[in-house]
Motif scaffolding. Sequence first.
Motif, PDB file in Angstrom:
ATOM      1  N   ASN A  89     -12.197  -5.138  50.867  1.00  0.00           N
ATOM      2  CA  ASN A  89     -12.780  -6.002  50.579  1.00  0.00           C
ATOM      3  C   ASN A  89     -12.714  -6.059  49.016  1.00  0.00           C
ATOM      4  O   ASN A  89     -12.456  -7.129  48.182  1.00  0.00           O
ATOM      5  N   LEU A  90     -13.139  -4.977  48.255  1.00  0.00           N
ATOM      6  CA  LEU A  90     -13.558  -4.798  46.985  1.00  0.00           C
ATOM      7  C   LEU A  90     -11.825  -4.874  46.299  1.00  0.00           C
ATOM      8  O   LEU A  90     -11.627  -5.406  45.241  1.00  0.00           O
ATOM      9  N   LYS A  92      -9.355  -6.286  47.600  1.00  0.00           N
ATOM     10  CA  LYS A  92      -8.607  -7.856  47.454  1.00  0.00           C
ATOM     11  C   LYS A  92      -9.431  -8.538  46.282  1.00  0.00           C
ATOM     12  O   LYS A  92      -8.546  -9.357  45.701  1.00  0.00           O
ATOM     13  N   LYS A  93     -10.610  -8.516  46.102  1.00  0.00           N
ATOM     14  CA  LYS A  93     -11.057  -9.150  45.005  1.00  0.00           C
ATOM     15  C   LYS A  93     -10.614  -8.659  43.757  1.00  0.00           C
ATOM     16  O   LYS A  93     -10.299  -9.497  42.730  1.00  0.00           O
ATOM     17  N   HIS A  96      -7.229  -9.892  43.160  1.00  0.00           N
ATOM     18  CA  HIS A  96      -7.127 -11.574  42.732  1.00  0.00           C
ATOM     19  C   HIS A  96      -7.519 -11.671  41.188  1.00  0.00           C
ATOM     20  O   HIS A  96      -7.301 -12.348  40.471  1.00  0.00           O
ATOM     21  N   TYR A  97      -8.527 -10.706  40.816  1.00  0.00           N
ATOM     22  CA  TYR A  97      -8.927 -10.852  39.258  1.00  0.00           C
ATOM     23  C   TYR A  97      -7.777 -10.343  38.379  1.00  0.00           C
ATOM     24  O   TYR A  97      -7.720 -11.091  37.446  1.00  0.00           O
ATOM     25  N   PHE A 160     -13.711  -5.978  35.190  1.00  0.00           N
ATOM     26  CA  PHE A 160     -14.122  -6.305  36.775  1.00  0.00           C
ATOM     27  C   PHE A 160     -15.116  -5.859  37.202  1.00  0.00           C
ATOM     28  O   PHE A 160     -14.969  -4.384  37.239  1.00  0.00           O
ATOM     29  N   ASP A 163     -20.173  -6.350  42.613  1.00  0.00           N
ATOM     30  CA  ASP A 163     -21.647  -6.952  42.897  1.00  0.00           C
ATOM     31  C   ASP A 163     -22.151  -6.194  43.940  1.00  0.00           C
ATOM     32  O   ASP A 163     -21.688  -5.935  45.098  1.00  0.00           O
ATOM     33  N   GLU A 166     -23.157  -7.596  47.341  1.00  0.00           N
ATOM     34  CA  GLU A 166     -22.241  -7.832  48.261  1.00  0.00           C
ATOM     35  C   GLU A 166     -21.174  -6.658  48.475  1.00  0.00           C
ATOM     36  O   GLU A 166     -20.561  -6.485  49.863  1.00  0.00           O
ATOM     37  N   ASP A 167     -21.000  -5.795  47.554  1.00  0.00           N
ATOM     38  CA  ASP A 167     -19.902  -4.925  47.753  1.00  0.00           C
ATOM     39  C   ASP A 167     -20.535  -3.380  48.433  1.00  0.00           C
ATOM     40  O   ASP A 167     -19.844  -2.426  48.797  1.00  0.00           O
TER      41      ASP A 167
END
Length: 529
Positions: A89-90, A92-93, A96-97, A160, A163, A166-167
């Motif tokens: 998940n991290l 992918k984020k 994207h950044y 970057f 969170d 969240e992470d």
Amino acid sequence: MNTVSRPNLTKDLKDFGNVHVQLSTPRLVEKILERKEGILTSTGAVRVMTGKYTGRSPKDKYIVEEPSVKDKIDWGAVNQPLPPSRFLNLYKKMVHYLKDKELFLFKGFAGSDPKYRLPIDVYTEFAWHSLFARQLFIRPDENELKHHEARFTLLFAPNFKADPLEDGLRSETFIIISFEHRLVLIGGTEYAGEMKKSIFTVMNYLLPEQGILSMHCSANVGDQGDVALFFGLSGTGKTTLSTDPRRKLIGDDEHGWSDEGIFNIEGGCYAKCIHLSEEKEPQIFRAIGFGSVLENVVVDPVTRVPDYDDASLTENTRAAYPIEAVKNIVKPSVAGHPSNIIFLTADAFGVLPPVAKLTREQAMYHFLSGYTSKLAGTERGVTTPEATFSACYGAPFLPLSPLRYAEMLGNLIDKHRVEVFLVNTGWIGGEYGVGKRISLPHTRAIVHAILEHRLQGIETVQDPIFGLHIPASVPGVPREILNPKKQWGNEKDYEKKAADLARKFMENFKKFAGIPEEIRKKGGPLIHP
């Protein structure tokens, strides 16, 4: 547990429209100045600032808990596990950044021996981080670049931030290694040393799996092919003492030991430059030139002359430069098997001798202990000298059990009949604030005596507390400084302080379950706890 599908970095990055690939040093310097990431100094080096993080963030380092490595990693405070789902998940984020950012890609290697080198790709958000990677890792030639295929990829995005809620991380900063996906993610920090040490951690996993000992040490070689290794934590003199005009430098920080001998893992040097001077460390001082990176060094705003004595930003000021900037080097950075190993410690308690010959058991004990001391004022909250222990002189970078590395070192010492010495570059005549630091010329004389085999056959005296064998004389060194007890005004005070440190050694060593009892009994202090 289901494995997470491998991120396809080629696919993920194919839409990136602004990636500068393998820029030359001058082009990178131009980019750094154009983007106002740093300033040019009078030396020709670029000075950069790393913001609030002027050192590594060890509490924010994670290894992904994947099936192929789960039972091999030495999990704990150093190697914190991260679930694969959180990593993905991290990742992918982060991708994207980065998609709309100007990026810099360095392609190179870790490991100067072609048999064991690791091809790497390093993507960075900052141009100066790409310059750092270019100077610290091994640069491919044109032919190697044509056939370059990375086996590990590093993404470095300082802006970057994670969170934490969240992470599932401790803070906004993260250094994450995935061995299955062959990826390193770094974010939330600008400190470039995280790149260097992440790849070193990767090599500390991969090399032992191939039967090769990876080591946090510097190395040099004499005219007769005699190799010496210098182990030591930051501030003990590892880089200073191995960068010697009398001998050729193999490398200043990271090495592998294979069946053929020693090889450097890096292509550059990352020297501490607090109080750097041409008089005391001429080779390092002169190596800092165009293309070098100065981290957090105070610079005169008018003349742009670096002030290496100014620690107002941090004690951990650093200079990164290619190993070719040192005049006396081995090229390529490979050599034979060592004949001498030197363990360096900066004892701020003033109780360890300037030099001692170690038995095999003592060598294993001190290697696993990895002792030095933190000084008052160098870290917030440290008001008096503190003993610190780092297994194998590199615990933060060891993904496997320290016993694995120690066993490999012991076997190599036996096989190649290597002599091992403990050299204290710290204080004599009293602890920090009372005694004085051993002079660099005296330490150099000790090291030269070891490497030139001039301590063979010299009478030794055994220290009654630590059990160390102290030479009665060393060419070029005053006899009176060799025995630390005699330098103290009150011998009872010395005995008390020495016993205190000895007990710290024994308390620390309790964590090594399964260590052969002969190492515990014959390698450590002689006093009873």
